[in-house]
Motif scaffolding. Structure first.
Motif, PDB file in Angstrom:
ATOM      1  N   SER A 372      10.698  38.226  67.740  1.00  0.00           N
ATOM      2  CA  SER A 372       9.683  36.644  66.864  1.00  0.00           C
ATOM      3  C   SER A 372      10.144  35.243  67.590  1.00  0.00           C
ATOM      4  CB  SER A 372      10.145  36.945  64.959  1.00  0.00           C
ATOM      5  OG  SER A 372      10.075  35.711  64.859  1.00  0.00           O
ATOM      6  N   ARG A 374       8.610  31.382  68.433  1.00  0.00           N
ATOM      7  CA  ARG A 374       8.194  30.099  67.943  1.00  0.00           C
ATOM      8  C   ARG A 374       8.027  29.248  69.447  1.00  0.00           C
ATOM      9  NH1 ARG A 374      10.045  28.245  63.579  1.00  0.00           N
ATOM     10  NH2 ARG A 374      11.599  27.283  64.633  1.00  0.00           N
ATOM     11  N   GLU A 380       3.686  30.675  66.298  1.00  0.00           N
ATOM     12  CA  GLU A 380       4.614  31.849  65.929  1.00  0.00           C
ATOM     13  C   GLU A 380       4.501  33.012  65.763  1.00  0.00           C
ATOM     14  OE1 GLU A 380       7.124  31.315  62.104  1.00  0.00           O
ATOM     15  OE2 GLU A 380       7.438  28.867  62.296  1.00  0.00           O
TER      16      GLU A 380
END
Length: 640
Positions: A372, A374, A380
């Protein structure tokens, strides 16, 4: 005049991509920006491709189906927006896009073929760098045919919905996927539409034991093989009655074309679809990943929780991630145009794109395959870990190492499928000699693999080779080539022998006294070589000796021919088929006149060119002996 007529037809059909406001509106999908087209009567992929100025193969890839697949009236398909049909020069037909939360002009530019941010600002009269949520902006100009007017669209809809007045004698459920609806009760009739699993069809007439005349809910009439139909009454008895579960709250859908599944897993059957901003009842929060919901139309099922936003406090549906998730480190992107997805899977929606050497924040190491992140623009999402390189110790990103085992693909354009079955959707292709990561063996027929692009799916094991050893398919191909080479060599040897015999004859003609005797011997020998014991073929005696008629297997198959010089004088007939080993002897019967010949299996059908649509191919001499005529395709009964 003819060209003008075709163009007019294109104008009418293109109206289906328009929103109620009369605008062309683009949508996001897992494979880029698209327009949505609703199929009309007499439309096919080729006519639609000309309207939108895009290749047939690109439309098929965007929708995950074969380019030769028939389309159904009313079916909605995705039309990719590419550099060929979405112009960055101002034109007469603008394409709009509804901006969602956290999107920036930079991310919108990446999604729509790198259109310049300067043009986006100019077209939409935007002063700063920010663009408001739910704002409709122009992202380019469509180069295809002009959209139809609202009145044309309504007229076309009404004509499509028209039905015949034929009386309905009952209803039936479809048993099978993509079942063809044909113009007449035969497999050689044109396909006018398709029906899917559990579609309810009106039965207009039962033609015979094999075919039924039916009508779909969209008004398409045609003929379906009875083996794929089941009466509604019989099917309904096995379906449990659904109870009206009490809702614990409501939620709003965040995403387009979100699947409602029968159970809380991605391999469960899809029972419905919900759209962006649609309100649903929350029945139960199963876990952090799945929620049980009910739509306003009464459809109940399970939706991934990441696509639901809380409608009130009682529902307590958690959003996908907090707006300001804490960073655990940073990483550098290693690759060009790397997709940032809404969830940790390749079938999730693309929410942005990262470029080579771009620095991103690491929010969470999901597993060995996904991270994950950003971006600096605040986008994101999830990126395949193999495209990231650690920029600091805090991130602790693990590089993907080479798998302990690989497999090499054999053959051209080997399908990688979503599941271990030929009925599953094609998600990718493996090229000849491509090295794939071997994940696991599913069964004797299928293996799970991953290609260099990160696509994971299932491939028929017979097309894979391991540890430098040949694949089953390559062995079969080599065996066929060897058999054909041996036959060719044998034929060449026989021809050489005939030439030597002719030379001997000419030499002996010099002896006038022996001329008559030599001529008689040569004639007798030639008669012996060309005489066939029985017109049914050279292999008859061996077949009757080896094959027990009480244990023989018999089936009528679709056949074509292949050309060979054998069989015309020597009675040696051959065929290609998959279900018998090379060298097997079979009996071939023309069901139309009961003519019979005996033949030997030369090799397999699988892997050879032009095998699609045929079960077997027989030699040209065998086809003539069976009196099958000049047709390219015919039925032959095989006993072996």
């Amino acid at each position: 005049m003819k060209k003008y007529f075709l163009l007019a037809g294109f104008v009418i059909t293109s109206g289906w991509v328009m929103a109620q406001s009369g605008k062309l509106v683009a949508e996001k999908s897992g494979k880029g920006a698209v327009l949505v087209h609703q199929v009309q009567a007499k439309e096919g992929l080729y006519s639609i491709s000309r309207v939108y100025g895009v290749k047939v193969a690109d439309i098929a890839a965007a929708n995950g189906f074969d380019k030769d697949k028939g389309l159904s009236i009313g079916q909605k398909i995705k039309i990719p927006l590419t550099a060929e049909n979405l112009s960055q020069k101002k034109g007469k037909t603008p394409v709009y896009y509804e901006v969602s939360a956290k999107e920036t002009l930079t991310s919108i530019s990446s999604r729509f073929n790198k259109v310049s941010v300067k043009d986006l600002k100019s077209w939409n009269k935007i002063d700063g760098d920010a663009v408001g949520k739910e704002k409709s902006i122009i992202v380019g100009y469509f180069d295809g045919a002009a959209p139809a007017t609202a009145s044309e669209k309504e007229t076309d809809q009404k004509s499509t919905a028209a039905k015949s007045n034929t009386k309905i004698i009952g209803q039936a459920l479809v048993k099978g996927t993509n079942i063809n609806i044909r113009k007449g009760p035969a497999t050689d009739q044109a396909v006018v539409g398709t029906a899917s699993q559990d579609d309810v069809l009106d039965v207009l007439k039962k033609v015979d034991n094999e075919w039924a005349w039916v009508r779909t809910k969209d008004g398409v009439e045609g003929f379906v093989a009875s083996q794929f139909l089941e009466t509604v009454e019989k099917k309904a008895e096995s379906k449990p009655t659904r109870t009206a579960a009490k809702a614990i709250g409501t939620a709003t859908v965040s995403g387009t074309n979100i699947n409602i599944r029968k159970g809380p897993a991605t391999d469960q059957e899809v029972v419905g679809v919900v759209q962006q901003d649609e309100t649903v009842d929350v029945i139960k929060k199963v876990n952090n990943e799945w929620t049980s919901i009910r739509t306003k139309d009464g459809i109940e099922g399970f939706v991934a929780s990441q696509f639901l936003a809380a409608g009130d406090k009682k529902a307590e549906v958690k959003p996908e991630r907090p707006s300001a998730a804490k960073s655990i480190g940073s990483a550098i992107v290693s690759g060009t145009n790397i997709n940032i997805r809404k969830g940790p899977a390749t079938d999730q929606e693309v929410v942005g794109v990262a470029q080579q050497d771009e620095a991103v924040e690491v929010l969470k190491n999901v597993n060995s395959e996904w991270t994950s992140i950003r971006t600096k623009d605040g986008v994101e999402g999830f990126v395949a870990t193999r495209f990231l390189q650690a920029a600091g110790k805090k991130a602790e990103l693990k590089k993907v190492t080479e798998a302990t085992r690989t497999a090499t693909a054999f053959g051209t354009r080997i399908n990688i499928r979503k599941g271990p079955s030929t009925e599953q959707e094609v998600v990718g292709m493996a090229q000849p000699e491509e090295v794939l990561t071997y994940l696991r063996k599913v069964d004797n027929d299928w293996s799970e693999v991953r290609n260099a692009e990160g696509t994971t799916g299932f491939v028929a094991t017979r097309f894979l080779s391991f540890d430098g050893k040949p694949s089953v398919a390559s062995i079969e191909a080599e065996a066929l080539a060897k058999t054909q080479a041996e036959e060719a060599s044998k034929a060449a040897a026989e021809a050489a022998a005939a030439e030597r015999a002719l030379a001997d004859t000419k030499k002996k003609e010099e002896d006038q006294k022996a001329e008559s005797l030599v001529s008689e011997k040569i004639t007798a020998r030639n008669d012996a070589e060309t005489t066939v014991p029985d017109e049914t073929g050279y292999f008859k005696a061996d077949y009757l000796k080896l094959v027990n008629p009480n244990l023989a297997y018999e089936k009528t198959l679709a056949s074509g021919i292949f050309k060979t010089d054998r069989g015309w004088n020597d009675g040696k007939y051959y065929l290609l088929m998959d279900n018998a080993a090379p060298g097997s002897l079979v009996k071939l019967t023309n069901p139309a006149n009961n003519k019979v010949v005996y033949a030997k299996v030369l090799g397999k059908m699988k892997g050879i060119q032009y095998s699609e649509g045929f079960d077997i191919r027989i030699s040209e001499a065998a086809a003539q002996k069976l009196q099958l005529g000049s047709s390219d395709k015919f039925n032959v009964t095989v006993t072996y």
